[in-house]
Write a protein that holds these residues in place. Structure first.
Motif, PDB file in Angstrom:
ATOM      1  N   THR A  72     145.422  85.428  92.282  1.00 18.83           N
ATOM      2  CA  THR A  72     144.421  84.371  92.113  1.00 18.83           C
ATOM      3  C   THR A  72     143.051  84.934  91.746  1.00 18.83           C
ATOM      4  O   THR A  72     142.368  84.421  90.851  1.00 18.83           O
ATOM      5  CB  THR A  72     144.308  83.535  93.394  1.00 18.83           C
ATOM      6  OG1 THR A  72     145.596  82.978  93.705  1.00 18.83           O
ATOM      7  CG2 THR A  72     143.303  82.414  93.224  1.00 18.83           C
ATOM      8  N   THR A  73     142.636  86.001  92.439  1.00 21.03           N
ATOM      9  CA  THR A  73     141.287  86.542  92.238  1.00 21.03           C
ATOM     10  C   THR A  73     141.233  87.665  91.204  1.00 21.03           C
ATOM     11  O   THR A  73     140.151  88.011  90.743  1.00 21.03           O
ATOM     12  CB  THR A  73     140.745  87.084  93.568  1.00 21.03           C
ATOM     13  OG1 THR A  73     141.558  88.201  94.004  1.00 21.03           O
ATOM     14  CG2 THR A  73     140.779  86.005  94.646  1.00 21.03           C
ATOM     15  N   ARG A  74     142.391  88.245  90.878  1.00 20.38           N
ATOM     16  CA  ARG A  74     142.460  89.434  90.010  1.00 20.38           C
ATOM     17  C   ARG A  74     141.591  90.566  90.558  1.00 20.38           C
ATOM     18  O   ARG A  74     140.977  91.335  89.817  1.00 20.38           O
ATOM     19  CB  ARG A  74     142.049  89.081  88.581  1.00 20.38           C
ATOM     20  CG  ARG A  74     143.031  88.151  87.878  1.00 20.38           C
ATOM     21  CD  ARG A  74     142.756  88.058  86.406  1.00 20.38           C
ATOM     22  NE  ARG A  74     141.493  87.389  86.138  1.00 20.38           N
ATOM     23  CZ  ARG A  74     140.747  87.598  85.065  1.00 20.38           C
ATOM     24  NH1 ARG A  74     141.127  88.483  84.169  1.00 20.38           N
ATOM     25  NH2 ARG A  74     139.621  86.943  84.889  1.00 20.38           N
ATOM     26  N   GLN A  75     141.535  90.660  91.882  1.00 20.72           N
ATOM     27  CA  GLN A  75     140.798  91.695  92.583  1.00 20.72           C
ATOM     28  C   GLN A  75     141.664  92.207  93.735  1.00 20.72           C
ATOM     29  O   GLN A  75     142.564  91.495  94.209  1.00 20.72           O
ATOM     30  CB  GLN A  75     139.472  91.153  93.139  1.00 20.72           C
ATOM     31  CG  GLN A  75     138.495  90.660  92.082  1.00 20.72           C
ATOM     32  CD  GLN A  75     137.910  91.795  91.267  1.00 20.72           C
ATOM     33  OE1 GLN A  75     137.838  92.938  91.729  1.00 20.72           O
ATOM     34  NE2 GLN A  75     137.493  91.491  90.039  1.00 20.72           N
ATOM     35  N   PRO A  76     141.413  93.447  94.225  1.00 18.89           N
ATOM     36  CA  PRO A  76     142.142  93.914  95.408  1.00 18.89           C
ATOM     37  C   PRO A  76     141.935  92.948  96.564  1.00 18.89           C
ATOM     38  O   PRO A  76     140.812  92.495  96.815  1.00 18.89           O
ATOM     39  CB  PRO A  76     141.502  95.284  95.691  1.00 18.89           C
ATOM     40  CG  PRO A  76     140.981  95.750  94.364  1.00 18.89           C
ATOM     41  CD  PRO A  76     140.515  94.496  93.668  1.00 18.89           C
ATOM     42  N   ALA A  77     143.020  92.609  97.265  1.00 19.15           N
ATOM     43  CA  ALA A  77     142.941  91.617  98.333  1.00 19.15           C
ATOM     44  C   ALA A  77     144.074  91.853  99.322  1.00 19.15           C
ATOM     45  O   ALA A  77     145.113  92.416  98.972  1.00 19.15           O
ATOM     46  CB  ALA A  77     143.027  90.200  97.762  1.00 19.15           C
ATOM     47  N   PRO A  78     143.886  91.435 100.582  1.00 23.07           N
ATOM     48  CA  PRO A  78     144.973  91.551 101.572  1.00 23.07           C
ATOM     49  C   PRO A  78     146.096  90.575 101.252  1.00 23.07           C
ATOM     50  O   PRO A  78     145.891  89.609 100.507  1.00 23.07           O
ATOM     51  CB  PRO A  78     144.282  91.197 102.892  1.00 23.07           C
ATOM     52  CG  PRO A  78     143.146  90.315 102.486  1.00 23.07           C
ATOM     53  CD  PRO A  78     142.673  90.838 101.155  1.00 23.07           C
ATOM     54  N   PRO A  79     147.296  90.807 101.771  1.00 22.95           N
ATOM     55  CA  PRO A  79     148.395  89.856 101.529  1.00 22.95           C
ATOM     56  C   PRO A  79     148.046  88.488 102.071  1.00 22.95           C
ATOM     57  O   PRO A  79     147.358  88.345 103.084  1.00 22.95           O
ATOM     58  CB  PRO A  79     149.577  90.489 102.270  1.00 22.95           C
ATOM     59  CG  PRO A  79     148.966  91.428 103.260  1.00 22.95           C
ATOM     60  CD  PRO A  79     147.708  91.932 102.643  1.00 22.95           C
ATOM     61  N   ALA A  80     148.539  87.458 101.385  1.00 18.57           N
ATOM     62  CA  ALA A  80     148.215  86.086 101.771  1.00 18.57           C
ATOM     63  C   ALA A  80     149.040  85.608 102.955  1.00 18.57           C
ATOM     64  O   ALA A  80     148.711  84.590 103.561  1.00 18.57           O
ATOM     65  CB  ALA A  80     148.432  85.150 100.582  1.00 18.57           C
ATOM     66  N   SER A  81     150.132  86.306 103.288  1.00 16.10           N
ATOM     67  CA  SER A  81     150.971  85.924 104.416  1.00 16.10           C
ATOM     68  C   SER A  81     151.772  87.153 104.843  1.00 16.10           C
ATOM     69  O   SER A  81     151.595  88.244 104.300  1.00 16.10           O
ATOM     70  CB  SER A  81     151.909  84.776 104.030  1.00 16.10           C
ATOM     71  OG  SER A  81     152.904  85.238 103.117  1.00 16.10           O
ATOM     72  N   PHE A  82     152.657  86.972 105.815  1.00 14.41           N
ATOM     73  CA  PHE A  82     153.528  88.068 106.249  1.00 14.41           C
ATOM     74  C   PHE A  82     154.823  88.126 105.430  1.00 14.41           C
ATOM     75  O   PHE A  82     155.733  88.871 105.758  1.00 14.41           O
ATOM     76  CB  PHE A  82     153.854  87.917 107.739  1.00 14.41           C
ATOM     77  CG  PHE A  82     152.666  88.101 108.634  1.00 14.41           C
ATOM     78  CD1 PHE A  82     152.118  89.373 108.824  1.00 14.41           C
ATOM     79  CD2 PHE A  82     152.075  87.017 109.272  1.00 14.41           C
ATOM     80  CE1 PHE A  82     151.020  89.547 109.647  1.00 14.41           C
ATOM     81  CE2 PHE A  82     150.964  87.195 110.090  1.00 14.41           C
ATOM     82  CZ  PHE A  82     150.431  88.467 110.278  1.00 14.41           C
ATOM     83  N   ARG A  83     154.886  87.358 104.368  1.00 14.31           N
ATOM     84  CA  ARG A  83     156.072  87.326 103.515  1.00 14.31           C
ATOM     85  C   ARG A  83     156.289  88.689 102.862  1.00 14.31           C
ATOM     86  O   ARG A  83     155.338  89.318 102.408  1.00 14.31           O
ATOM     87  CB  ARG A  83     155.882  86.244 102.455  1.00 14.31           C
ATOM     88  CG  ARG A  83     157.083  85.954 101.582  1.00 14.31           C
ATOM     89  CD  ARG A  83     156.795  84.720 100.740  1.00 14.31           C
ATOM     90  NE  ARG A  83     155.708  84.937  99.794  1.00 14.31           N
ATOM     91  CZ  ARG A  83     154.983  83.962  99.244  1.00 14.31           C
ATOM     92  NH1 ARG A  83     155.223  82.714  99.580  1.00 14.31           N
ATOM     93  NH2 ARG A  83     154.011  84.234  98.386  1.00 14.31           N
ATOM     94  N   GLN A  84     157.540  89.141 102.824  1.00 12.62           N
ATOM     95  CA  GLN A  84     157.865  90.442 102.237  1.00 12.62           C
ATOM     96  C   GLN A  84     159.064  90.306 101.291  1.00 12.62           C
ATOM     97  O   GLN A  84     160.018  89.592 101.575  1.00 12.62           O
ATOM     98  CB  GLN A  84     158.188  91.476 103.314  1.00 12.62           C
ATOM     99  CG  GLN A  84     157.011  91.820 104.219  1.00 12.62           C
ATOM    100  CD  GLN A  84     157.372  92.893 105.224  1.00 12.62           C
ATOM    101  OE1 GLN A  84     158.534  93.084 105.562  1.00 12.62           O
ATOM    102  NE2 GLN A  84     156.376  93.598 105.728  1.00 12.62           N
ATOM    103  N   PHE A  85     158.994  91.026 100.176  1.00 11.24           N
ATOM    104  CA  PHE A  85     160.099  91.102  99.211  1.00 11.24           C
ATOM    105  C   PHE A  85     160.637  89.723  98.837  1.00 11.24           C
ATOM    106  O   PHE A  85     161.847  89.517  98.761  1.00 11.24           O
ATOM    107  CB  PHE A  85     161.231  91.979  99.754  1.00 11.24           C
ATOM    108  CG  PHE A  85     160.815  93.401 100.023  1.00 11.24           C
ATOM    109  CD1 PHE A  85     160.629  94.286  98.984  1.00 11.24           C
ATOM    110  CD2 PHE A  85     160.602  93.837 101.324  1.00 11.24           C
ATOM    111  CE1 PHE A  85     160.236  95.595  99.225  1.00 11.24           C
ATOM    112  CE2 PHE A  85     160.209  95.149 101.582  1.00 11.24           C
ATOM    113  CZ  PHE A  85     160.023  96.025 100.519  1.00 11.24           C
TER     114      PHE A  85
END
Length: 218
Positions: free
Chosen positions: A117-130
């Motif tokens: 969304t931001t096209r910038q380094p950011a933390p994961p939006a949730s704990f969702r993996q793979f």
């Protein structure tokens, strides 16, 4: 009890019975099955806008799911998947996907929604993996032969199109070749010069009335 040979291989129960190894194998297999693998997909829809920011596609996984009885179940569509564009800085080769194209999705290890969304380094939006929701599209594979293309051959480069070729440059266009041939008309709004002779402004000497011809252009 072992599963029947008709069962999908990954869903067959372990032959190790109630052993510790069998329990570990089942646990590991269960975790592996939860990892979304990279897979072949087919493009269903494309959202692109000329030379604007790289668009997104809606894709359908081509390798279907199976249950223990080998019955096939299609995956859901995956929406808003960013696709690959060959680009460096402000220079790019723009060939947007088309519905029906076949390609691969590459799945991220974590939820990359914020970074997309931001096209910038950011933390994961949730704990969702793979998850297959966190993927990018790379195409195309297994597609039909193109009607227009740029091809590198042993003799040189070949450009083929059923339409027109448009070249736009703010500066000059330089062509360097031993010979330039055209099988059609050459039309220009400007002048054409051969050496020092202008097509628009050259003059002829030895002009006279009657059947005589003039001297070559100067």
């Amino acid at each position: 009890m072992t599963a029947s040979p008709a069962s999908p291989y990954l869903l067959r129960s372990s032959t190790a019975g109630n052993s510790l190894k069998g329990a570990l194998d089942s646990l590991i297999a269960s975790h592996i099955n939860q990892i979304g693998p990279s897979m072949l997909v087919q493009v269903e829809a494309v959202k692109a806008d000329d030379a604007a920011i790289t668009g997104k596609v809606t894709v359908r996984p081509m390798v279907q799911q199976q249950d223990a009885l080998s019955r096939a179940f299609p995956h859901d569509l995956i929406h808003n998947v960013p696709y690959l564009r060959i680009q460096g800085g402000s220079s790019a080769l723009i060939i947007d996907p088309k519905p029906g194209d076949i390609g691969f999705i590459i799945i991220s290890g974590r939820d990359h929604t914020h970074a997309i969304t931001t096209r910038q380094p950011a933390p994961p939006a949730s704990f969702r993996q793979f998850s297959m929701q966190d993927c990018v599209y790379v195409g195309g594979f297994l597609n039909s032969g193109p009607d227009q293309f740029i091809q590198a051959t042993d003799e040189g480069w070949r450009i083929v199109t059923p339409g027109s070729v448009t070249i736009e440059a703010r500066g000059n266009i330089a062509l360097k070749a031993d010979r330039i041939e055209a099988s059609g008309d050459v039309i220009t709004s400007g002048d054409v010069r051969a050496g020092t002779v202008s097509l628009k402004r050259h003059v002829h000497g030895g002009v006279q009335t009657g059947a005589g011809t003039s001297s070559p252009p100067q």
